[in-house]
Write a protein that holds these residues in place. Structure first.
Motif, PDB file in Angstrom:
ATOM      1  N   GLY A 262       0.829  -1.198   0.000  1.00 48.50           N
ATOM      2  CA  GLY A 262       0.000   0.000   0.000  1.00 48.50           C
ATOM      3  C   GLY A 262       0.861   1.244   0.000  1.00 48.50           C
ATOM      4  O   GLY A 262       2.035   1.221   0.389  1.00 48.50           O
ATOM      5  N   ARG A 263       0.248   2.345  -0.447  1.00 45.93           N
ATOM      6  CA  ARG A 263       0.955   3.624  -0.479  1.00 45.93           C
ATOM      7  C   ARG A 263      -0.007   4.738  -0.098  1.00 45.93           C
ATOM      8  O   ARG A 263      -1.153   4.778  -0.554  1.00 45.93           O
ATOM      9  N   THR A 264       0.469   5.641   0.758  1.00 46.38           N
ATOM     10  CA  THR A 264      -0.282   6.831   1.152  1.00 46.38           C
ATOM     11  C   THR A 264       0.634   8.027   1.020  1.00 46.38           C
ATOM     12  O   THR A 264       1.628   8.150   1.749  1.00 46.38           O
ATOM     13  N   GLY A 265       0.281   8.928   0.084  1.00 46.11           N
ATOM     14  CA  GLY A 265       1.113  10.106  -0.108  1.00 46.11           C
ATOM     15  C   GLY A 265       2.532   9.732  -0.496  1.00 46.11           C
ATOM     16  O   GLY A 265       2.752   9.015  -1.471  1.00 46.11           O
ATOM     17  N   ARG A 266       3.489  10.173   0.294  1.00 43.81           N
ATOM     18  CA  ARG A 266       4.893   9.934  -0.027  1.00 43.81           C
ATOM     19  C   ARG A 266       5.459   8.693   0.651  1.00 43.81           C
ATOM     20  O   ARG A 266       6.654   8.421   0.526  1.00 43.81           O
ATOM     21  N   LEU A 267       4.629   7.946   1.364  1.00 42.94           N
ATOM     22  CA  LEU A 267       5.097   6.750   2.051  1.00 42.94           C
ATOM     23  C   LEU A 267       4.436   5.506   1.465  1.00 42.94           C
ATOM     24  O   LEU A 267       3.245   5.509   1.142  1.00 42.94           O
ATOM     25  N   GLY A 268       5.229   4.464   1.326  1.00 40.95           N
ATOM     26  CA  GLY A 268       4.718   3.181   0.860  1.00 40.95           C
ATOM     27  C   GLY A 268       5.259   2.062   1.729  1.00 40.95           C
ATOM     28  O   GLY A 268       6.319   2.195   2.356  1.00 40.95           O
ATOM     29  N   LEU A 269       4.538   0.957   1.772  1.00 42.56           N
ATOM     30  CA  LEU A 269       4.938  -0.171   2.625  1.00 42.56           C
ATOM     31  C   LEU A 269       4.598  -1.476   1.930  1.00 42.56           C
ATOM     32  O   LEU A 269       3.529  -1.630   1.342  1.00 42.56           O
ATOM     33  N   THR A 270       5.533  -2.434   1.973  1.00 40.88           N
ATOM     34  CA  THR A 270       5.240  -3.829   1.652  1.00 40.88           C
ATOM     35  C   THR A 270       5.685  -4.668   2.840  1.00 40.88           C
ATOM     36  O   THR A 270       6.685  -4.358   3.501  1.00 40.88           O
ATOM     37  N   LEU A 271       4.946  -5.721   3.111  1.00 44.67           N
ATOM     38  CA  LEU A 271       5.248  -6.579   4.260  1.00 44.67           C
ATOM     39  C   LEU A 271       4.922  -8.017   3.905  1.00 44.67           C
ATOM     40  O   LEU A 271       3.791  -8.333   3.522  1.00 44.67           O
ATOM     41  N   LEU A 272       5.909  -8.874   4.007  1.00 42.32           N
ATOM     42  CA  LEU A 272       5.745 -10.309   3.794  1.00 42.32           C
ATOM     43  C   LEU A 272       5.970 -11.033   5.109  1.00 42.32           C
ATOM     44  O   LEU A 272       6.948 -10.764   5.810  1.00 42.32           O
ATOM     45  N   ALA A 273       5.066 -11.955   5.441  1.00 41.81           N
ATOM     46  CA  ALA A 273       5.222 -12.778   6.645  1.00 41.81           C
ATOM     47  C   ALA A 273       4.817 -14.206   6.295  1.00 41.81           C
ATOM     48  O   ALA A 273       3.752 -14.426   5.704  1.00 41.81           O
ATOM     49  N   LEU A 303       9.990  -0.253   3.726  1.00 45.75           N
ATOM     50  CA  LEU A 303       9.397   1.074   3.809  1.00 45.75           C
ATOM     51  C   LEU A 303       9.951   1.929   2.674  1.00 45.75           C
ATOM     52  O   LEU A 303      11.166   2.033   2.503  1.00 45.75           O
ATOM     53  N   TYR A 304       9.044   2.522   1.892  1.00 50.50           N
ATOM     54  CA  TYR A 304       9.408   3.354   0.746  1.00 50.50           C
ATOM     55  C   TYR A 304       9.095   4.816   1.065  1.00 50.50           C
ATOM     56  O   TYR A 304       8.039   5.123   1.632  1.00 50.50           O
ATOM     57  N   PHE A 305      10.013   5.699   0.663  1.00 53.54           N
ATOM     58  CA  PHE A 305       9.797   7.126   0.813  1.00 53.54           C
ATOM     59  C   PHE A 305       9.981   7.779  -0.552  1.00 53.54           C
ATOM     60  O   PHE A 305      11.063   7.737  -1.143  1.00 53.54           O
ATOM     61  N   TYR A 306       8.890   8.343  -1.083  1.00 59.42           N
ATOM     62  CA  TYR A 306       8.925   9.007  -2.378  1.00 59.42           C
ATOM     63  C   TYR A 306       9.178  10.492  -2.128  1.00 59.42           C
ATOM     64  O   TYR A 306       8.242  11.291  -2.006  1.00 59.42           O
ATOM     65  N   ALA A 307      10.442  10.850  -2.032  1.00 58.74           N
ATOM     66  CA  ALA A 307      10.817  12.218  -1.674  1.00 58.74           C
ATOM     67  C   ALA A 307      10.284  13.221  -2.689  1.00 58.74           C
ATOM     68  O   ALA A 307       9.768  14.279  -2.329  1.00 58.74           O
ATOM     69  N   THR A 308      10.405  12.888  -3.967  1.00 62.44           N
ATOM     70  CA  THR A 308       9.844  13.693  -5.053  1.00 62.44           C
ATOM     71  C   THR A 308       9.347  12.727  -6.117  1.00 62.44           C
ATOM     72  O   THR A 308       9.471  11.506  -5.978  1.00 62.44           O
ATOM     73  N   ASP A 309       8.807  13.269  -7.200  1.00 65.23           N
ATOM     74  CA  ASP A 309       8.375  12.404  -8.297  1.00 65.23           C
ATOM     75  C   ASP A 309       9.546  11.695  -8.957  1.00 65.23           C
ATOM     76  O   ASP A 309       9.349  10.718  -9.680  1.00 65.23           O
ATOM     77  N   SER A 310      10.759  12.165  -8.697  1.00 59.66           N
ATOM     78  CA  SER A 310      11.929  11.578  -9.356  1.00 59.66           C
ATOM     79  C   SER A 310      12.920  10.940  -8.393  1.00 59.66           C
ATOM     80  O   SER A 310      13.975  10.477  -8.823  1.00 59.66           O
ATOM     81  N   THR A 311      12.616  10.897  -7.111  1.00 62.64           N
ATOM     82  CA  THR A 311      13.540  10.331  -6.130  1.00 62.64           C
ATOM     83  C   THR A 311      12.796   9.388  -5.196  1.00 62.64           C
ATOM     84  O   THR A 311      11.791   9.762  -4.583  1.00 62.64           O
ATOM     85  N   THR A 312      13.293   8.150  -5.117  1.00 62.23           N
ATOM     86  CA  THR A 312      12.685   7.131  -4.262  1.00 62.23           C
ATOM     87  C   THR A 312      13.760   6.501  -3.390  1.00 62.23           C
ATOM     88  O   THR A 312      14.840   6.149  -3.876  1.00 62.23           O
ATOM     89  N   LEU A 313      13.443   6.358  -2.128  1.00 62.76           N
ATOM     90  CA  LEU A 313      14.341   5.711  -1.166  1.00 62.76           C
ATOM     91  C   LEU A 313      13.572   4.591  -0.486  1.00 62.76           C
ATOM     92  O   LEU A 313      12.418   4.775  -0.086  1.00 62.76           O
ATOM     93  N   TYR A 314      14.175   3.411  -0.400  1.00 63.40           N
ATOM     94  CA  TYR A 314      13.523   2.363   0.385  1.00 63.40           C
ATOM     95  C   TYR A 314      14.537   1.673   1.287  1.00 63.40           C
ATOM     96  O   TYR A 314      15.725   1.583   0.979  1.00 63.40           O
ATOM     97  N   ALA A 315      14.010   1.193   2.408  1.00 67.87           N
ATOM     98  CA  ALA A 315      14.810   0.438   3.374  1.00 67.87           C
ATOM     99  C   ALA A 315      14.045  -0.833   3.722  1.00 67.87           C
ATOM    100  O   ALA A 315      12.836  -0.794   3.977  1.00 67.87           O
TER     101      ALA A 315
END
Length: 726
Positions: A262-273, A303-315
């Motif tokens: 799922g994604r809300t605004g500039r934050l996204g999350l995936t979770l596998l268990a 955890l995904y952080f969409y800082a801008t439309d052209s920059t994505t960071l995930y950890a």
């Protein structure tokens, strides 16, 4: 009058600003709900357009207000024309879903080659297992990707231990240690950690699997002599989604797997268990396990952080805890009873950090870092082997598209540190510490509309084995709309370790340390070529691919015969090379919901260093055939029949050969509404087992010996699965 003109000018400017606004679109696969990169989004009337990025998103700037007809299309999907009214309300992009329309995975963007190119434009021969195949195989074996790779063309499974259930895979006839395993471009499963990796990777969070056959060390460094397998994860979707899979087999296997995105605004999350269990089972009646006891748990949040439309960071963080036990069943159930047992306990933890940033004119800067820790303890009878491996990988690369070129430049640092934590007093430590510093460059050059060349060069400095220069070259020629030809070759290398299919099979008992001062790294040269013919006859889609391959492997690690005579395994370099050659033939047909796939592989692998033994390498089937037929009525039901034939293979014991055998399976899936489906699956319904051909366990319950494995031991396995999507 002047005031009036100024006001009119301001009002017209304000109106113009309001009248033009960006159009934001998210494009997904209608069936799998996965994002589609490389899709063209255009407004023909305005002569503007854009292609979706890796997350399936495209933005068309400065679109006039009012209704606009937008065309959305990609090869392999039915095009759509959608009317949107501008300006859009809110920040969420408009959702467009495309329906797959052809047999080929045209339009799929592959990640393993780093250039972000579509599969039909890549000079390297890449096989992509897409969302539908992943969904089907996850219903059959939710715990791992072993089933998925078993039925891929040109890949042969090798069963390495009945007591741990471990499986290795041979690409183009070469041992599993020569295949590099990646997760989203991170090399995470090497050395000690590779032994159980394939049975510890659940497929539910995967978007696609990319397979490159042949020497690929120029792409990601060592270990990729036979090829590489890149596992590509799903990314967050605009609409939250939860997938749950419950599975039960008639032989005591149970799986509970859940994946959220799922994604809300500039934050996204995936979770596998996942939680996977298997009861120990004796299928053959010899009182030894043919299915080990397994308890495995995996948790993988990102955890995904969409800082801008052209920059994505995930950890991301991945944690897997796995306990396996097999051997003499009475001793397994009662530790005080006499009898041979083998127990495995492993823990795998790794972190991933990645930044992708567009830095103007389609240039993309990518930074990566991963840290992986793996511990494992094996108790085999009265012997034991335990160790801890800590690996790190850091990379910086820059994609530079210009003119007819798509070039990538980068550097990476890889460390690999293995330490034994417990060992038998009679043996010296088998520790090693490697550091690798690499520089790489690659260019995809579209010389003509129908001719693309790819040239790559990697230079690695590897401690303690020195400098490696690894060129790679490939070419793609499209001889018209229906025919394409590829050819290429490259160099590879691998730093020696004691970890291989053979030592895994003997649980590392009596394996001596490497004599680094007397060893050389293994190196290779390989060539691949193929031709693909595709077309349409009425309603029938057809695709035929014919490939040939050749690999020469130098300085191969082999056991010293003098030490083998004493019951010890001590590696040295072979004085002469190993060669692997062969061909693959793949045929795909599809018509009105019915798909048929067949693949034949001929593999000839030979050694030249031991005149006493047969020239043919052990555990390689010269002939292998895969047959798959699937009929699907969309959103209603799916029925599949699959079969694989593995020809006789030399077993490395004099001239003894294992028998050829067929494995047949049938799968049925019924979809109910949009939220859940039921799967019934029967694997190996002919009940083929190696124990039907010969006894696998020899000797006494307290001091057994085991024949090499070449066929399954579990026999027929039926399972029922419930898939829920919310």
């Amino acid at each position: 009058m002047r005031i009036f003109l100024v006001l009119a000018l301001l009002l017209s400017s304000a109106y113009a600003a309001v009248a033009q606004s960006p159009l934001r679109v998210l494009v997904r696969d209608e069936r799998t709900k996965t994002a589609l990169p490389g899709v063209t989004v255009a407004i023909p009337a305005l002569r503007i357009g854009a292609a979706t990025d890796a997350d399936g998103r495209a933005t068309l700037p400065d679109v006039p207000a009012g209704p606009q007809q937008v065309q959305v299309g990609s090869m392999g999907y039915a095009s759509r024309t959608v009317t949107f009214t501008l300006p859009q309300t809110g920040d969420a992009p408009a959702l467009v879903e495309l329906e797959p329309s052809s047999l080929e995975l045209q339009g799929v963007v592959v990640e393993a080659t780093r250039t972000g190119s579509r599969i039909e434009d890549v000079p390297v021969r890449i096989e992509v297992l897409g969302p539908e195949e992943l969904a089907e195989k996850s219903s059959m074996r939710p715990a791992n990707i072993a089933m998925l790779l078993t039925e891929a063309s040109g890949i042969q499974p090798q069963f390495t231990s009945a007591n741990s259930g471990s499986v290795a895979f041979r690409i183009q006839g070469l041992d599993g240690r020569y295949t590099q395993l990646l997760k989203d471009g991170f090399p995470l499963f090497g050395g000690f950690s590779q032994g159980l990796s394939l049975v510890q990777v659940p497929p539910l969070d995967l978007r696609q699997v990319e397979i490159i056959k042949g020497a690929s060390s120029a792409l990601y460094g060592g270990d990729a002599i036979a090829g590489l397998v890149n596992l590509v994860s799903k990314t967050p979707t605009e609409t939250p989604e939860l997938n749950v899979l419950l599975n039960q087999t008639q032989k005591g296997g149970r799986d509970l797997t859940a994946f959220y995105t799922g994604r809300t605004g500039r934050l996204g999350l995936t979770l596998l268990a996942t939680q996977n269990t298997q009861q120990a089972r004796d299928v053959s009646g010899d009182r030894f396990t043919d299915l080990p006891q397994v308890q495995a748990t995996t948790v993988n949040p990102r955890l995904y952080f969409y800082a801008t439309d052209s920059t994505t960071l995930y950890a991301g963080l991945n944690a897997t805890v796995d306990a396996r036990a097999g051997g003499y069943l009475p001793a397994l159930d009662n530790p005080t009873a006499a009898g041979y047992t083998e127990r495995n306990r492993s823990e795998r933890y790794n972190t991933q950090l990645r930044l992708d940033s567009h830095v103007g004119r389609k240039r993309v800067l990518t930074l990566k870092n991963s840290v992986s820790g793996f511990t494992r303890r094996i108790e085999a009878g009265g012997q034991y082997f335990a160790g801890r491996q800590l690996s790190t990988y850091s990379e910086a690369s820059l994609l530079l598209p210009f003119g007819a070129h798509r070039a990538v430049f980068g550097a990476n640092v890889l460390t690999d540190d293995f330490r034994e934590t417990d060992r038998a007093p009679a043996l010296a430590a088998r520790d090693y510490r490697y550091q690798t510093y690499g520089l790489f460059a690659q260019d995809d050059w579209r010389i003509l509309q129908n001719l693309t060349l790819q040239a790559g060069l990697r230079t690695d400095y590897q401690r303690p084995y020195g400098l490696f220069v690894l060129p790679r070259f490939s070419a793609l020629y499209k001889a018209g709309e229906h025919v394409s030809l590829r050819a290429g070759g490259g160099f590879g290398y691998k730093a020696p370790t004691i970890f291989s299919s053979a030592t895994e099979q003997q649980a590392y008992v009596n394996v001596l340390p490497l004599d680094v001062a007397k060893l050389q790294a293994e190196t290779s040269q390989g060539l691949n070529a193929d031709v693909t013919v595709r077309g349409r006859l009425g309603e029938l889609n057809a695709s035929l691919n014919q490939a040939v391959f050749y690999t020469r492997l130098n300085h191969t690690l082999i056991p010293d015969p003098a030490q083998l005579a004493r019951g010890l395994t001590h590696f040295r370099n072979a004085p002469t090379p190993i060669t692997a050659r062969g061909l693959e033939t793949n045929l795909r047909l599809a018509v009105e919901g019915l798909q048929f796939f067949t693949a034949y592989t001929f593999t000839d692998t030979r050694q030249t260093y031991d005149p006493v033994q047969p020239a043919e390498l052990p555990f390689v089937s010269r002939h292998r055939l895969v047959l798959t037929t699937v009929f699907e009525q969309e959103k209603n039901f799916r029925l599949g029949l699959e079969g694989t034939y593995n020809g006789p293979q030399y077993l490395g014991e004099g001239a003894r050969q294992g028998q050829g055998f067929w494995l047949l399976g049938v799968l049925g899936e019924k979809m109910f509404a949009p939220h859940f489906s039921v799967v019934l699956n029967v694997e190996n319904f002919l009940d083929v087992r190696q124990t039907r051909f010969e006894s696998v366990v020899l000797g006494t319950p307290t001091s057994p010996t085991f024949r090499p494995l070449y066929a399954p031991l579990d026999g027929i396995v039926a399972n029922a699965a419930l898939k829920i999507t919310l």
